[in-house]
Design a protein around this motif. Structure first.
Motif, PDB file in Angstrom:
ATOM      1  N   LYS B  32       0.837  -1.190   0.000  1.00 43.37           N
ATOM      2  CA  LYS B  32       0.000   0.000   0.000  1.00 43.37           C
ATOM      3  C   LYS B  32       0.870   1.238   0.000  1.00 43.37           C
ATOM      4  N   GLU B  34       2.905   2.483  -2.146  1.00 46.20           N
ATOM      5  CA  GLU B  34       4.184   2.569  -2.851  1.00 46.20           C
ATOM      6  C   GLU B  34       3.972   2.894  -4.327  1.00 46.20           C
ATOM      7  N   ASN B 185       0.940  10.538  -4.949  1.00 47.04           N
ATOM      8  CA  ASN B 185       1.313   9.463  -4.048  1.00 47.04           C
ATOM      9  C   ASN B 185       1.508  10.013  -2.645  1.00 47.04           C
ATOM     10  N   THR B 191      -1.572   4.379  -4.223  1.00 44.34           N
ATOM     11  CA  THR B 191      -0.573   3.415  -4.672  1.00 44.34           C
ATOM     12  C   THR B 191      -0.547   3.434  -6.199  1.00 44.34           C
TER      13      THR B 191
END
Ligand SMILES: Nc1ncnc2c1ncn2[C@@H]1O[C@H](COP(=O)(O)OP(=O)(O)OP(=O)(O)O)[C@@H](O)[C@H]1O
Ligand SMILES: [Mg+2]
Lengths: 311, 313, 307
Positions: B32, B34, B185, B191
């Protein structure tokens, strides 16, 4: 359910904003109005000699130069169906919209259902509006309101037109599903239309004449010739449609089943009741509706099973 | 790796198109929050993987879950929280930017009243507010790509699949897009899974990448680690071509500072190390009185990866 | 040529009139002289010369416009001393004059030739014809004609005459037409449409019992304010109000109606082309439908179209 409506609304908007819609609408209105003008001319001239179903003459009467409304409409309905269906799916694929569309939380069939419904709605609006306009003009100039039976017949006529258009739309949507190029799908659909419209009668005639030549033919052979020809023609939905609307809008008409009498002369016939008229063309109606459903169902199934490509 | 931390979990995922294996027994977990780069040459199966993750195509075997939903069996749930920007994203050219976004919003069941606000909001993010009422066909390619991001943001996604985000864009525009991805992000904790074959660009935004080749995941991790693995644990690889190779030389080289490993092939040596020690090596070889015919240093792991996997076809 | 031909009979009449006047003046003069001589010489009565006329039908009637033809015989008896006849001759020439009323021409003809003068043989009978042609439509009544024979011999006073009467019968003609003179009209179905007809008595006399009639398409109602006229003087005009009610469900279009007026002696009829117009209610409903459909399509356009 809302997603179907959303797709439907968007497609409807697309149709109504498109130039092809305007052109088709204008063409059909011009054709409808001019054939009505001719029909009215004829009705007024022979006003005293007309029977009970004057109102229906509006749609079935043509002149020397211009054909009747039903002739025009049988010509235009396949075109409308094809025009509003041929690029339903493949244009979405080619434009890269389909994968974006399908990544939204909707079922895949919403897309094809919404598009089919929007096409049918557009077709219905075109046909119903011109039929009602003609009726209005008829009422205005004939001055005799249609009987309830005539009204029913007109509504049935509209329904049959819609289903017939649905068949052509289903067919062209099918091509839009299985063919990548929109040019290919429209050409295929139009080729089929031209074949059924113009070549099948020639072929049917040739085959009938080959099997039962008409030269020096006995009456029995003439009947056989006719039956063979008509049998072949009935492969075509256009024939079924033409037969249905003729029977429906001309209450005195009978499906032509040649008998000795018919070949010698066609005696004047009494008008049939709506029920009787419908019974005459029931098989035709069932086949038209079935064909429309089958064409759409096949496109639906193929579309649902198709792999989505990212490119 | 606990289940809760992973937003995408692929298990033994395979996909065949007409007996042609496109994704081969793939196991992958993405955390989650990334930004994951799925790298691989053309035809590696990146897009196919994304399609399976979105539930747009069915795996031939194995399974893929997104945010706890099985993509194949619960595609609607997945699509509700997942944005997908296809490789060749298309819009309705005869509709305005706003019109296209409104349609997407409607398809996402956003209440009609909130749609205009939402559309303005996402257009603001991608700085297309001025082009709101412009027809899509009048937008540039970069604008369309930004509109694509806006389109994806409409549904407030938790996860975004971005297939080839920089493909066909010039460097400046590509960097803008990547910056937007980084911002999103950070700010919205979205994500991202970016698929690309432009490693150098991905390297800047993807702390972690997976390398896909012919449907197989052949490497996964930070770019640095991947390079390390590739270079036998070191950051650099210095290649030497010598007149002759003696065991004494190898021993001496091994004793040099930061040297991780040394491989020998005939009279060629590969020195794996964590620092540029070419000067030390030259001095040492000169001292040994061995003639050196060539010395190269490979330091860019990505280039190496590229050469190794991406130039295959 | 044309003009001469047409004027020929008139020319002849004038010619014969002048001729007879020219001839009659000296004859009259001579006649006076003779009278004086006759009184002086008193002699036993000799058998006199005379002209004897005879006709079977002195009074005839003919239909309007027809030529009247009176047949008569004339015979000449020379007596003992025919005046001015040369020895050995046995005939005498007479000039023929015809008196006729204005509006006619009349002449005596023998066979098919007009005879302004004639040679009569002694003691023989000649069959002649008085032809009288009415130049205008004659009022009914009696018209007198007189044919006079005068001896063409100078100084001879011998003359004879015969009278005829031509009876012109009364003519009967009634005319029926529309008041406007147009033979077409426009009507609305489902209501009483009033329309004016004119009956004219063009007869030379009054006409009694004129009845009016009509032929109309099935279901139509046509009535006259008076379907019988008791009596009409000559040249009288009477306006008739006719009510035409095409049934409610009449198809708008053209229909033919025939109106007739007839009396014992004459009748007239004409065809009226009736264009039935839509009753306003259906016209409005029709337009309403068109307007609703067009507005409907326009609304769909406005709501859905992206223009
Ligand atoms: N619907 C399909 N039917 C058959 N083969 C397909 C289909 N979709 C993809 N393929 C094949 O699968 C392989 C992998 O395709 P995929 O699009 O996943 O590659 P990719 O990694 O995305 O490549 P690129 O970088 O070109 O986008 C390719 O060889 C492609 O031809
Ligand atoms: Mg791809």
């Amino acid at each position: 359910m809302r997603s179907i409506l959303t797709v439907y609304r968007k497609e409807l908007t697309d149709h109504f904003s498109s130039n092809k819609f305007l052109v088709l609408l204008a063409l059909i209105y011009i054709a409808g109005l001019s054939s009505t003008y001719v029909a009215l001319q004829n009705i007024r001239e022979s006003a005293s000699g007309l029977g009970k179903y004057v109102f229906l003459y509006l749609f079935t009467t043509g002149g020397d130069v211009l054909p009747s409304f039903i002739t025009f409409i049988s010509f235009f309905i396949p075109i409308i169906g094809i025009i509003f269906g041929f690029d339903a799916i493949n244009s979405e694929k080619n434009s890269g919209n389909l994968s974006r569309l399908l990544s939204q939380p909707i079922y895949r069939d919403s897309v094809i259902n919404g598009k089919f419904l929007a096409g049918i709605t557009t077709l219905s609006i075109i046909i119903a509006s011109i039929v009602f306009i003609i009726s209005g003009i008829g009422l205005f100039s004939i001055g005799v309101p249609p009987t309830s039976e005539e009204i029913l017949r007109i509504f049935f006529f509209i329904f049959i037109c819609i289903f017939y258009g649905g068949f052509w739309m289903g067919l062209s949507i099918l091509f839009s599903v299985i063919m990548e190029k929109t040019a290919a799908s429209i050409l295929t659909a139009i080729a089929i239309w031209i074949f059924l419209m113009f070549f099948l009668p020639i072929i049917a005639n040739a085959i009938a004449n080959g099997i039962a030549p008409l030269e020096n033919a006995s009456v029995a052979d003439q009947i056989r010739n006719f039956n063979i020809g008509q049998g072949i023609l009935r492969i075509s939905p256009s024939t079924l449609f033409a037969e249905s609307i003729a029977i429906l809008l001309v209450p005195t008409a009978r499906l032509f089943q040649p008998t000795l009498l018919n070949i010698v002369q066609t005696p004047p016939q009494n008008p049939l009741s709506l029920g009787q008229s419908l019974i005459q063309v029931w098989p035709q109606l069932v086949v038209i509706v079935a064909l429309a459903i089958i064409c759409f169902a096949i496109s639906y199934i193929i579309f649902m099973r198709q792999e989505i490509r990212s490119t | 790796m606990s289940e809760d931390n992973n937003i995408i979990i692929a298990k033994d995922l395979s996909k065949k198109y007409n007996e042609h294996l496109v994704v081969d027994n793939l196991n992958l977990a993405i955390k989650k929050g990334e930004i994951f780069g799925l790298l691989g040459p053309n035809g590696a199966g990146k897009s196919t993987f994304i399609l399976m993750a979105m539930g747009l195509t069915e795996p031939s075997s194995g399974s893929i879950n997104v945010a706890g939903f099985n993509s194949t069996r619960q595609p609607l749930e997945v699509k509700r929280i997942t944005g997908y920007l296809p490789e060749k994203v298309g819009f309705y050219e005869d509709m305005s930017a706003k019109g296209n976004l409104t349609y997407t919003a409607e398809l996402n069941n956003i209440p009609y009243r909130e749609i205009p606000k939402k559309v303005d909001e996402v257009l603001e993010i991608v700085t297309l507010t001025k082009n709101k009422n412009q027809l899509v066909k009048t937008l540039s390619k970069g604008m369309k790509q930004r509109l694509g991001i806006a389109d994806v943001l409409i549904k407030d996604p938790r996860l975004v699949f971005f297939d080839e985000p920089t493909e066909g864009l010039d460097l400046k525009v590509a960097n803008q897009i990547l910056q937007t991805i980084l911002d999103l992000n950070k700010q919205k904790n979205i994500t991202f899974l970016l698929s690309s074959h432009q490693l150098n660009l991905m390297q800047k935004v993807c702390p972690r990448v997976g390398i896909l080749s012919r449907g197989k995941l052949i490497g996964e991790g930070t770019v640095e680690n991947l390079g390390r693995n590739l270079f036998g644990g070191g950051k650099y690889r210095i290649e030497l071509e010598l007149e002759k190779v003696t065991d004494g030389l190898i021993e001496k080289l091994k004793k040099l500072d930061k040297v991780v490993n040394i491989n020998k092939v005939d009279n060629q040596l590969q020195v794996i190390c964590d620092k540029d020690i070419r000067q030390d090596i030259s001095r040492l070889i000169a001292a040994e009185d061995i003639l050196m015919t060539r010395m190269d240093m490979k330091q860019d792991a990505l280039e190496e990866i590229y050469l190794k996997y991406f130039k295959e076809e | 040529m044309e003009i001469i031909k047409r004027k020929l009979p008139v020319f002849f009449i004038i010619l014969s009139l002048t001729l007879s006047i020219i001839l009659m003046v000296p004859a009259a003069l001579f006649a006076q002289e003779e009278e004086t001589t006759e009184e002086e010489i008193v002699e036993p009565e000799p058998e006199p010369e005379e002209l004897i006329f005879d006709t079977k039908l002195p009074k005839i009637q003919a239909k309007e416009g027809e030529t009247f033809s009176f047949n008569f015989d004339v015979a000449y008896k020379p007596g003992d001393e025919p005046f001015g006849i040369e020895e050995g001759k046995s005939e005498k020439t007479f000039d023929i004059t015809v008196d006729y009323p204005t509006g006619w021409i009349a002449a005596v003809a023998s066979g098919s030739t007009e005879a302004p003068a004639i040679n009569l043989k002694f003691n023989s009978t000649e069959s002649l014809r008085l032809v009288a042609i009415p130049l205008i439509t004659q009022q009914p009544g009696e018209y007198d004609f007189k044919v006079t024979f005068n001896s063409a011999v100078e100084g001879d006073t011998l003359e004879g005459s015969i009278e005829f009467t031509a009876v012109a019968p009364p003519t009967y003609e009634i005319n029926l037409t529309t008041k406007t003179g147009m033979l077409s009209t426009e009507l609305t179905s489902g209501k009483d449409n009033h329309y004016k007809l004119i009956v004219t008595n063009n007869s030379s006399t009054s006409v009694e019992n004129i009845s009016l009639s009509s032929t109309e398409p099935e279901g139509w109602q046509v009535s006259f304010d008076k379907d019988k006229i008791e009596s009409m003087e000559a040249d009288e005009k009477i306006e008739i109000d006719v009510t035409i009610n095409p049934p409610e469900k009449t198809i708008a279009g053209d229909y033919m109606l025939t109106f007739g007026a007839s009396s014992e002696n004459s009748n007239d009829s004409f065809d009226l082309r009736v264009t039935v117009e839509t009753p306003t209610i259906w016209g409005i409903v029709g337009i309403g439908i068109i307007v609703v459909v067009i507005i409907g399509v326009a609304v769909i356009f406005a709501r859905l179209g992206r223009r």
